[in-house]
Design a protein around this motif. Sequence first.
Motif, PDB file in Angstrom:
ATOM      1  N   GLU A  13       0.834  -1.202   0.000  1.00 17.85           N
ATOM      2  CA  GLU A  13       0.000   0.000   0.000  1.00 17.85           C
ATOM      3  C   GLU A  13       0.873   1.257   0.000  1.00 17.85           C
ATOM      4  N   ARG A  14       0.285   2.324  -0.499  1.00 20.63           N
ATOM      5  CA  ARG A  14       0.980   3.603  -0.467  1.00 20.63           C
ATOM      6  C   ARG A  14       1.078   4.063   0.979  1.00 20.63           C
ATOM      7  N   GLU A  15       2.246   4.509   1.372  1.00 17.62           N
ATOM      8  CA  GLU A  15       2.443   4.954   2.748  1.00 17.62           C
ATOM      9  C   GLU A  15       3.045   6.356   2.785  1.00 17.62           C
ATOM     10  N   ALA A  16       2.645   7.080   3.817  1.00 15.72           N
ATOM     11  CA  ALA A  16       3.154   8.432   3.996  1.00 15.72           C
ATOM     12  C   ALA A  16       4.577   8.387   4.531  1.00 15.72           C
ATOM     13  N   VAL A  17       5.395   9.288   4.024  1.00 15.86           N
ATOM     14  CA  VAL A  17       6.791   9.364   4.444  1.00 15.86           C
ATOM     15  C   VAL A  17       7.033  10.618   5.288  1.00 15.86           C
ATOM     16  N   ALA A  18       6.641  11.767   4.753  1.00 17.14           N
ATOM     17  CA  ALA A  18       6.865  13.035   5.445  1.00 17.14           C
ATOM     18  C   ALA A  18       5.945  14.081   4.848  1.00 17.14           C
ATOM     19  N   ALA A  19       5.700  15.134   5.613  1.00 20.37           N
ATOM     20  CA  ALA A  19       4.870  16.230   5.125  1.00 20.37           C
ATOM     21  C   ALA A  19       5.319  17.518   5.780  1.00 20.37           C
ATOM     22  N   ILE A  20       4.990  18.620   5.123  1.00 17.49           N
ATOM     23  CA  ILE A  20       5.321  19.921   5.660  1.00 17.49           C
ATOM     24  C   ILE A  20       4.143  20.852   5.431  1.00 17.49           C
ATOM     25  N   ARG A  21       3.795  21.583   6.451  1.00 17.71           N
ATOM     26  CA  ARG A  21       2.743  22.567   6.324  1.00 17.71           C
ATOM     27  C   ARG A  21       3.390  23.860   5.864  1.00 17.71           C
ATOM     28  N   THR A  22       2.747  24.513   4.944  1.00 11.68           N
ATOM     29  CA  THR A  22       3.378  25.660   4.331  1.00 11.68           C
ATOM     30  C   THR A  22       3.085  26.924   5.135  1.00 11.68           C
ATOM     31  N   ALA A  23       2.997  28.059   4.527  1.00 12.02           N
ATOM     32  CA  ALA A  23       3.063  29.315   5.243  1.00 12.02           C
ATOM     33  C   ALA A  23       2.119  29.384   6.444  1.00 12.02           C
ATOM     34  N   GLY A  24       0.899  28.941   6.284  1.00  6.82           N
ATOM     35  CA  GLY A  24      -0.068  29.016   7.360  1.00  6.82           C
ATOM     36  C   GLY A  24       0.318  28.180   8.558  1.00  6.82           C
ATOM     37  N   GLY A  25       1.100  27.136   8.328  1.00 10.79           N
ATOM     38  CA  GLY A  25       1.482  26.247   9.413  1.00 10.79           C
ATOM     39  C   GLY A  25       2.896  26.464   9.894  1.00 10.79           C
ATOM     40  N   ASN A  26       3.520  27.521   9.431  1.00  3.11           N
ATOM     41  CA  ASN A  26       4.865  27.860   9.872  1.00  3.11           C
ATOM     42  C   ASN A  26       5.869  26.739   9.660  1.00  3.11           C
ATOM     43  N   GLY A  27       5.677  25.972   8.582  1.00  2.00           N
ATOM     44  CA  GLY A  27       6.664  24.975   8.249  1.00  2.00           C
ATOM     45  C   GLY A  27       6.682  23.769   9.162  1.00  2.00           C
ATOM     46  N   VAL A  28       5.617  23.491   9.873  1.00  2.00           N
ATOM     47  CA  VAL A  28       5.565  22.312  10.734  1.00  2.00           C
ATOM     48  C   VAL A  28       5.782  21.064   9.882  1.00  2.00           C
ATOM     49  N   ARG A  29       6.594  20.168  10.389  1.00  2.00           N
ATOM     50  CA  ARG A  29       6.957  18.952   9.661  1.00  2.00           C
ATOM     51  C   ARG A  29       6.437  17.712  10.366  1.00  2.00           C
ATOM     52  N   TYR A  30       6.129  16.717   9.558  1.00  2.00           N
ATOM     53  CA  TYR A  30       5.681  15.430  10.073  1.00  2.00           C
ATOM     54  C   TYR A  30       6.511  14.332   9.399  1.00  2.00           C
ATOM     55  N   TYR A  31       6.809  13.279  10.154  1.00  2.00           N
ATOM     56  CA  TYR A  31       7.584  12.169   9.616  1.00  2.00           C
ATOM     57  C   TYR A  31       7.004  10.836  10.063  1.00  2.00           C
ATOM     58  N   ALA A  32       7.089   9.873   9.172  1.00  2.00           N
ATOM     59  CA  ALA A  32       6.775   8.507   9.565  1.00  2.00           C
ATOM     60  C   ALA A  32       7.890   8.002  10.468  1.00  2.00           C
ATOM     61  N   ASP A  33       7.537   7.141  11.395  1.00  2.00           N
ATOM     62  CA  ASP A  33       8.534   6.613  12.331  1.00  2.00           C
ATOM     63  C   ASP A  33       9.685   5.933  11.592  1.00  2.00           C
ATOM     64  N   SER A  34       9.389   5.314  10.474  1.00  2.00           N
ATOM     65  CA  SER A  34      10.403   4.550   9.751  1.00  2.00           C
ATOM     66  C   SER A  34      11.491   5.413   9.131  1.00  2.00           C
ATOM     67  N   VAL A  35      11.263   6.707   9.027  1.00  2.00           N
ATOM     68  CA  VAL A  35      12.248   7.576   8.380  1.00  2.00           C
ATOM     69  C   VAL A  35      12.769   8.676   9.305  1.00  2.00           C
ATOM     70  N   LYS A  36      12.247   8.760  10.498  1.00  2.00           N
ATOM     71  CA  LYS A  36      12.703   9.799  11.427  1.00  2.00           C
ATOM     72  C   LYS A  36      14.200   9.688  11.667  1.00  2.00           C
ATOM     73  N   GLY A  37      14.866  10.821  11.614  1.00  2.00           N
ATOM     74  CA  GLY A  37      16.305  10.841  11.826  1.00  2.00           C
ATOM     75  C   GLY A  37      17.108  10.576  10.568  1.00  2.00           C
ATOM     76  N   ARG A  38      16.446  10.110   9.516  1.00  2.00           N
ATOM     77  CA  ARG A  38      17.149   9.827   8.248  1.00  2.00           C
ATOM     78  C   ARG A  38      16.693  10.753   7.125  1.00  2.00           C
ATOM     79  N   PHE A  39      15.421  11.087   7.102  1.00  2.00           N
ATOM     80  CA  PHE A  39      14.856  11.919   6.035  1.00  2.00           C
ATOM     81  C   PHE A  39      14.523  13.303   6.592  1.00  2.00           C
ATOM     82  N   THR A  40      14.657  14.305   5.732  1.00  2.00           N
ATOM     83  CA  THR A  40      14.305  15.673   6.098  1.00  2.00           C
ATOM     84  C   THR A  40      13.502  16.305   4.969  1.00  2.00           C
ATOM     85  N   ILE A  41      12.351  16.846   5.321  1.00  2.00           N
ATOM     86  CA  ILE A  41      11.529  17.554   4.324  1.00  2.00           C
ATOM     87  C   ILE A  41      11.713  19.052   4.518  1.00  2.00           C
TER      88      ILE A  41
END
Length: 126
Positions: free
Chosen positions: A44-72
């Motif tokens: 299945e398609r799985e989420a990796v990371a996301a970033i909220r843009t101007a309204g969200g002040n760049g808040v970032r989200y990461y899947a546990d499997s990529v935390k510490g390795r991937f940066t959005i």
Amino acid sequence: HVQLVESGGGSVQAGGSLRLSCATSRITYSNYCVAWFRQAPGKEREAVAAIRTAGGNGVRYYADSVKGRFTISHNYATSTVYLQMNSLKPKDTAKYYCAAGGVSGGRWSTAGEYNYWGQGTQVTVS
């Protein structure tokens, strides 16, 4: 018409790095969430990371499997969202998709919440 165009995929050895780019057009950044998803064959398609843009002040989200390795991250000037992937593992092999939509933070990992999708770019880690 919103367009998302991914680039930067390729083949790399385990432990290596890649940077994916998502060029966006006609998206007003005030309240959008831009995410990276991936899908491996037979999975299945799985989420990796996301970033909220101007309204969200760049808040970032990461899947546990990529935390510490991937940066959005994102560059407002060029309307581009990046996914820096370090310490890649064979299990990271998949087609990676960029997606955008007016998504609330709690639902950032839900594919159905995103209105716009790119065509994807293949990442292969051996």
